[in-house]
Design a protein around this motif. Sequence first.
Motif, PDB file in Angstrom:
ATOM      1  N   MET A   1       0.814  -1.193   0.000  1.00 17.24           N
ATOM      2  CA  MET A   1       0.000   0.000   0.000  1.00 17.24           C
ATOM      3  C   MET A   1       0.862   1.262   0.000  1.00 17.24           C
ATOM      4  SD  MET A   1      -3.067   0.920  -0.018  1.00 17.24           S
ATOM      5  CE  MET A   1      -4.151   2.230   0.360  1.00 17.24           C
ATOM      6  N   ALA A   2       1.921   1.262   0.789  1.00 18.19           N
ATOM      7  CA  ALA A   2       2.810   2.417   0.848  1.00 18.19           C
ATOM      8  C   ALA A   2       3.527   2.618  -0.480  1.00 18.19           C
ATOM      9  CB  ALA A   2       3.827   2.248   1.970  1.00 18.19           C
ATOM     10  N   VAL A   3       3.879   1.517  -1.132  1.00 15.92           N
ATOM     11  CA  VAL A   3       4.553   1.619  -2.434  1.00 15.92           C
ATOM     12  C   VAL A   3       3.618   2.258  -3.458  1.00 15.92           C
ATOM     13  CG1 VAL A   3       5.570   0.292  -4.319  1.00 15.92           C
ATOM     14  CG2 VAL A   3       6.083  -0.314  -1.954  1.00 15.92           C
ATOM     15  N   LEU A   4       2.358   1.894  -3.417  1.00 12.41           N
ATOM     16  CA  LEU A   4       1.375   2.472  -4.333  1.00 12.41           C
ATOM     17  C   LEU A   4       1.214   3.967  -4.077  1.00 12.41           C
ATOM     18  CD1 LEU A   4      -0.651   1.845  -6.574  1.00 12.41           C
ATOM     19  CD2 LEU A   4      -2.345   1.414  -4.800  1.00 12.41           C
ATOM     20  N   PHE A   5       1.151   4.351  -2.824  1.00 11.33           N
ATOM     21  CA  PHE A   5       1.028   5.767  -2.463  1.00 11.33           C
ATOM     22  C   PHE A   5       2.251   6.559  -2.924  1.00 11.33           C
ATOM     23  CE2 PHE A   5       1.853   9.194   0.624  1.00 11.33           C
ATOM     24  CZ  PHE A   5       0.727   9.968   0.396  1.00 11.33           C
ATOM     25  N   LEU A   6       3.442   6.047  -2.647  1.00 16.36           N
ATOM     26  CA  LEU A   6       4.663   6.742  -3.042  1.00 16.36           C
ATOM     27  C   LEU A   6       4.818   6.795  -4.556  1.00 16.36           C
ATOM     28  CD1 LEU A   6       7.148   5.459  -0.328  1.00 16.36           C
ATOM     29  CD2 LEU A   6       6.099   7.720  -0.507  1.00 16.36           C
ATOM     30  N   SER A   7       4.361   5.758  -5.244  1.00 12.45           N
ATOM     31  CA  SER A   7       4.405   5.765  -6.709  1.00 12.45           C
ATOM     32  C   SER A   7       3.479   6.852  -7.262  1.00 12.45           C
ATOM     33  CB  SER A   7       3.985   4.405  -7.261  1.00 12.45           C
ATOM     34  OG  SER A   7       4.901   3.416  -6.882  1.00 12.45           O
ATOM     35  N   GLY A   8       2.325   7.009  -6.658  1.00 15.61           N
ATOM     36  CA  GLY A   8       1.404   8.066  -7.073  1.00 15.61           C
ATOM     37  C   GLY A   8       1.986   9.452  -6.860  1.00 15.61           C
ATOM     38  N   ILE A   9       2.643   9.652  -5.726  1.00 13.27           N
ATOM     39  CA  ILE A   9       3.297  10.931  -5.450  1.00 13.27           C
ATOM     40  C   ILE A   9       4.396  11.190  -6.472  1.00 13.27           C
ATOM     41  CG2 ILE A   9       4.725  12.187  -3.769  1.00 13.27           C
ATOM     42  CD1 ILE A   9       1.809  12.036  -2.982  1.00 13.27           C
ATOM     43  N   LEU A  10       5.163  10.175  -6.796  1.00 12.45           N
ATOM     44  CA  LEU A  10       6.238  10.320  -7.777  1.00 12.45           C
ATOM     45  C   LEU A  10       5.688  10.694  -9.147  1.00 12.45           C
ATOM     46  CD1 LEU A  10       9.248  10.074  -8.429  1.00 12.45           C
ATOM     47  CD2 LEU A  10       8.856   7.653  -8.907  1.00 12.45           C
ATOM     48  N   LEU A  12       2.893  12.318  -9.749  1.00 13.58           N
ATOM     49  CA  LEU A  12       2.447  13.703  -9.674  1.00 13.58           C
ATOM     50  C   LEU A  12       3.616  14.686  -9.740  1.00 13.58           C
ATOM     51  CD1 LEU A  12      -0.369  13.507  -6.973  1.00 13.58           C
ATOM     52  CD2 LEU A  12      -0.626  13.932  -9.424  1.00 13.58           C
ATOM     53  N   VAL A  13       4.701  14.360  -9.069  1.00 17.02           N
ATOM     54  CA  VAL A  13       5.880  15.232  -9.084  1.00 17.02           C
ATOM     55  C   VAL A  13       6.471  15.303 -10.490  1.00 17.02           C
ATOM     56  CG1 VAL A  13       8.268  15.425  -8.264  1.00 17.02           C
ATOM     57  CG2 VAL A  13       6.429  14.960  -6.650  1.00 17.02           C
ATOM     58  N   LEU A  14       6.600  14.165 -11.142  1.00 20.02           N
ATOM     59  CA  LEU A  14       7.156  14.150 -12.496  1.00 20.02           C
ATOM     60  C   LEU A  14       6.255  14.894 -13.482  1.00 20.02           C
ATOM     61  CD1 LEU A  14       8.563  10.516 -12.691  1.00 20.02           C
ATOM     62  CD2 LEU A  14       9.837  12.649 -12.428  1.00 20.02           C
ATOM     63  N   ALA A  15       4.946  14.740 -13.344  1.00 16.78           N
ATOM     64  CA  ALA A  15       4.018  15.462 -14.214  1.00 16.78           C
ATOM     65  C   ALA A  15       4.107  16.968 -13.967  1.00 16.78           C
ATOM     66  CB  ALA A  15       2.594  14.964 -13.987  1.00 16.78           C
ATOM     67  N   GLY A  16       4.249  17.360 -12.707  1.00 20.68           N
ATOM     68  CA  GLY A  16       4.405  18.779 -12.391  1.00 20.68           C
ATOM     69  C   GLY A  16       5.682  19.359 -12.971  1.00 20.68           C
ATOM     70  N   PRO A  28       0.058  25.756 -23.205  1.00 26.62           N
ATOM     71  CA  PRO A  28      -1.299  26.287 -23.054  1.00 26.62           C
ATOM     72  C   PRO A  28      -1.568  26.786 -21.630  1.00 26.62           C
ATOM     73  CG  PRO A  28      -1.344  23.902 -23.354  1.00 26.62           C
ATOM     74  CD  PRO A  28       0.059  24.337 -23.521  1.00 26.62           C
ATOM     75  N   ARG A  29      -2.717  27.411 -21.453  1.00 26.61           N
ATOM     76  CA  ARG A  29      -3.036  28.052 -20.171  1.00 26.61           C
ATOM     77  C   ARG A  29      -3.083  27.051 -19.023  1.00 26.61           C
ATOM     78  NH1 ARG A  29      -7.924  32.143 -20.030  1.00 26.61           N
ATOM     79  NH2 ARG A  29      -6.547  32.991 -21.612  1.00 26.61           N
ATOM     80  N   TRP A  30      -3.654  25.865 -19.242  1.00 26.25           N
ATOM     81  CA  TRP A  30      -3.766  24.897 -18.149  1.00 26.25           C
ATOM     82  C   TRP A  30      -2.397  24.410 -17.699  1.00 26.25           C
ATOM     83  CZ3 TRP A  30      -1.983  19.926 -18.477  1.00 26.25           C
ATOM     84  CH2 TRP A  30      -1.751  19.409 -19.756  1.00 26.25           C
ATOM     85  N   VAL A  31      -1.445  24.355 -18.644  1.00 24.28           N
ATOM     86  CA  VAL A  31      -0.083  23.937 -18.283  1.00 24.28           C
ATOM     87  C   VAL A  31       0.571  25.006 -17.417  1.00 24.28           C
ATOM     88  CG1 VAL A  31       2.210  23.449 -19.231  1.00 24.28           C
ATOM     89  CG2 VAL A  31       0.203  22.462 -20.294  1.00 24.28           C
ATOM     90  N   ARG A  32       0.330  26.259 -17.762  1.00 25.02           N
ATOM     91  CA  ARG A  32       0.889  27.342 -16.930  1.00 25.02           C
ATOM     92  C   ARG A  32       0.277  27.347 -15.545  1.00 25.02           C
ATOM     93  NH1 ARG A  32       0.598  30.176 -22.062  1.00 25.02           N
ATOM     94  NH2 ARG A  32      -1.392  31.065 -21.434  1.00 25.02           N
ATOM     95  N   ALA A  33      -1.005  26.985 -15.436  1.00 25.58           N
ATOM     96  CA  ALA A  33      -1.656  26.915 -14.125  1.00 25.58           C
ATOM     97  C   ALA A  33      -1.066  25.780 -13.285  1.00 25.58           C
ATOM     98  CB  ALA A  33      -3.156  26.719 -14.292  1.00 25.58           C
ATOM     99  N   VAL A  34      -0.899  24.612 -13.895  1.00 27.12           N
ATOM    100  CA  VAL A  34      -0.297  23.480 -13.178  1.00 27.12           C
ATOM    101  C   VAL A  34       1.141  23.806 -12.797  1.00 27.12           C
ATOM    102  CG1 VAL A  34       0.395  21.055 -13.382  1.00 27.12           C
ATOM    103  CG2 VAL A  34      -1.819  21.786 -14.256  1.00 27.12           C
TER     104      VAL A  34
END
Length: 63
Positions: A1-10, A12-16, A28-34
Amino acid sequence: MAVLFLSGILVLVLAGCACVVWAARGGPRWVRAVSAVTLAAGELVRGAKGSGRSAGGRSAADD
């Protein structure tokens, strides 16, 4: 479960980070907002990290 949570955080960080790079190139505008949210979150983390470090950090007197 912790691995799944940390993978999700990773993911999100990479997408950011990808949005920050894309926004720097004029995305585009949504990318600038993110990108703005990602940079603000980074500043919050940096500020929280820095406040605890001042009490336990090294100073010139420690040398």
